[in-house]
Design a protein around this motif. Structure first.
Motif, mmCIF file in Angstrom:
data_model
loop_
_atom_site.group_PDB
_atom_site.id
_atom_site.type_symbol
_atom_site.label_atom_id
_atom_site.label_comp_id
_atom_site.label_asym_id
_atom_site.label_seq_id
_atom_site.Cartn_x
_atom_site.Cartn_y
_atom_site.Cartn_z
ATOM 1 N N GLY A 1 0.830 -1.216 0.000
ATOM 2 C CA GLY A 1 0.000 0.000 0.000
ATOM 3 C C GLY A 1 0.857 1.256 0.000
ATOM 4 N N GLN A 2 1.915 1.204 0.802
ATOM 5 C CA GLN A 2 2.817 2.361 0.853
ATOM 6 C C GLN A 2 3.536 2.551 -0.485
ATOM 7 O OE1 GLN A 2 5.318 1.646 4.242
ATOM 8 N NE2 GLN A 2 3.793 2.353 5.713
ATOM 9 N N ALA A 3 3.926 1.449 -1.105
ATOM 10 C CA ALA A 3 4.594 1.528 -2.402
ATOM 11 C C ALA A 3 3.640 2.113 -3.441
ATOM 12 C CB ALA A 3 5.090 0.148 -2.835
ATOM 13 N N GLN A 4 2.383 1.674 -3.419
ATOM 14 C CA GLN A 4 1.384 2.187 -4.364
ATOM 15 C C GLN A 4 1.163 3.684 -4.122
ATOM 16 O OE1 GLN A 4 0.092 0.720 -6.965
ATOM 17 N NE2 GLN A 4 -1.185 2.480 -7.496
ATOM 18 N N SER A 5 1.099 4.079 -2.870
ATOM 19 C CA SER A 5 0.943 5.491 -2.527
ATOM 20 C C SER A 5 2.141 6.300 -3.022
ATOM 21 C CB SER A 5 0.783 5.630 -1.013
ATOM 22 O OG SER A 5 0.714 6.992 -0.643
ATOM 23 N N SER A 6 3.349 5.750 -2.860
ATOM 24 C CA SER A 6 4.566 6.425 -3.332
ATOM 25 C C SER A 6 4.538 6.573 -4.847
ATOM 26 C CB SER A 6 5.814 5.653 -2.910
ATOM 27 O OG SER A 6 5.941 5.664 -1.506
ATOM 28 N N VAL A 7 4.095 5.533 -5.549
ATOM 29 C CA VAL A 7 4.018 5.589 -7.015
ATOM 30 C C VAL A 7 3.033 6.688 -7.434
ATOM 31 C CG1 VAL A 7 3.189 4.329 -9.055
ATOM 32 C CG2 VAL A 7 4.707 3.202 -7.432
ATOM 33 N N GLU A 8 1.895 6.793 -6.755
ATOM 34 C CA GLU A 8 0.908 7.824 -7.073
ATOM 35 C C GLU A 8 1.489 9.225 -6.821
ATOM 36 O OE1 GLU A 8 -2.715 7.000 -4.966
ATOM 37 O OE2 GLU A 8 -2.997 5.088 -5.987
ATOM 38 N N GLN A 9 2.204 9.366 -5.703
ATOM 39 C CA GLN A 9 2.819 10.658 -5.388
ATOM 40 C C GLN A 9 3.874 11.030 -6.426
ATOM 41 O OE1 GLN A 9 4.205 10.268 -1.362
ATOM 42 N NE2 GLN A 9 2.196 10.716 -0.470
ATOM 43 N N ILE A 10 4.667 10.046 -6.852
ATOM 44 C CA ILE A 10 5.680 10.292 -7.872
ATOM 45 C C ILE A 10 5.008 10.693 -9.187
ATOM 46 C CG2 ILE A 10 7.423 9.152 -9.320
ATOM 47 C CD1 ILE A 10 8.238 7.581 -6.771
ATOM 48 N N HIS A 11 3.912 10.018 -9.520
ATOM 49 C CA HIS A 11 3.179 10.356 -10.742
ATOM 50 C C HIS A 11 2.632 11.789 -10.654
ATOM 51 C CE1 HIS A 11 0.760 9.801 -14.306
ATOM 52 N NE2 HIS A 11 -0.323 10.190 -13.635
ATOM 53 N N GLN A 12 2.051 12.146 -9.514
ATOM 54 C CA GLN A 12 1.538 13.502 -9.333
ATOM 55 C C GLN A 12 2.672 14.538 -9.395
ATOM 56 O OE1 GLN A 12 -0.610 13.355 -5.636
ATOM 57 N NE2 GLN A 12 -2.449 12.465 -6.555
ATOM 58 N N ALA A 13 3.817 14.214 -8.807
ATOM 59 C CA ALA A 13 4.966 15.117 -8.851
ATOM 60 C C ALA A 13 5.426 15.305 -10.297
ATOM 61 C CB ALA A 13 6.109 14.584 -7.985
ATOM 62 N N GLY A 14 5.422 14.217 -11.063
ATOM 63 C CA GLY A 14 5.792 14.302 -12.481
ATOM 64 C C GLY A 14 4.834 15.202 -13.245
ATOM 65 N N GLU A 15 3.539 15.068 -12.985
ATOM 66 C CA GLU A 15 2.549 15.932 -13.638
ATOM 67 C C GLU A 15 2.753 17.393 -13.234
ATOM 68 O OE1 GLU A 15 -1.346 14.438 -12.777
ATOM 69 O OE2 GLU A 15 -1.115 12.691 -14.074
#
Length: 105
Positions: free
Chosen positions: A14-28
């Protein structure tokens, strides 16, 4: 033991998935920042170009004003010469009139 390991793995997943989402948002966000920076750069280029054009027009106006001032100076000098010539012509006419009057008497 196994249950605890599964819970820890689920939590990590869950934490990894949350990190991936945050990284995606940071990229956007970075993409939006880059796009905004590009727009600002284009605006700066347009402003600089407009400023150069205004400077060129101002220089042309300045040259025109100098040209008009030079023409006015030349015109004033011509008027002064014409005034002097007119005074000389008037004096010559008076002298001629005086000479003609001597022949009449």
């Amino acid at each position: 033991g196994t249950r605890a390991a599964v819970i820890v793995m689920d939590s990590s997943s869950g934490q990894a998935q949350s990190s991936v989402e945050q990284i995606h948002q940071a990229g956007e966000s970075l993409h939006e920042i880059r796009s905004s920076a590009d727009l600002i750069s284009m605006s700066n280029t347009q402003i600089a170009s407009a400023a150069e054009q205004q400077s060129a027009v101002a220089e042309e106006i300045d040259q025109s004003i100098v040209s008009v001032a030079d023409s006015a100076t030349e015109l004033a000098a011509g008027c002064s010469q014409m005034g002097s010539a007119s005074a000389e012509l008037n004096q010559a006419a008076n002298q001629l009139q005086h000479l003609v009057s001597q022949f009449k008497t």
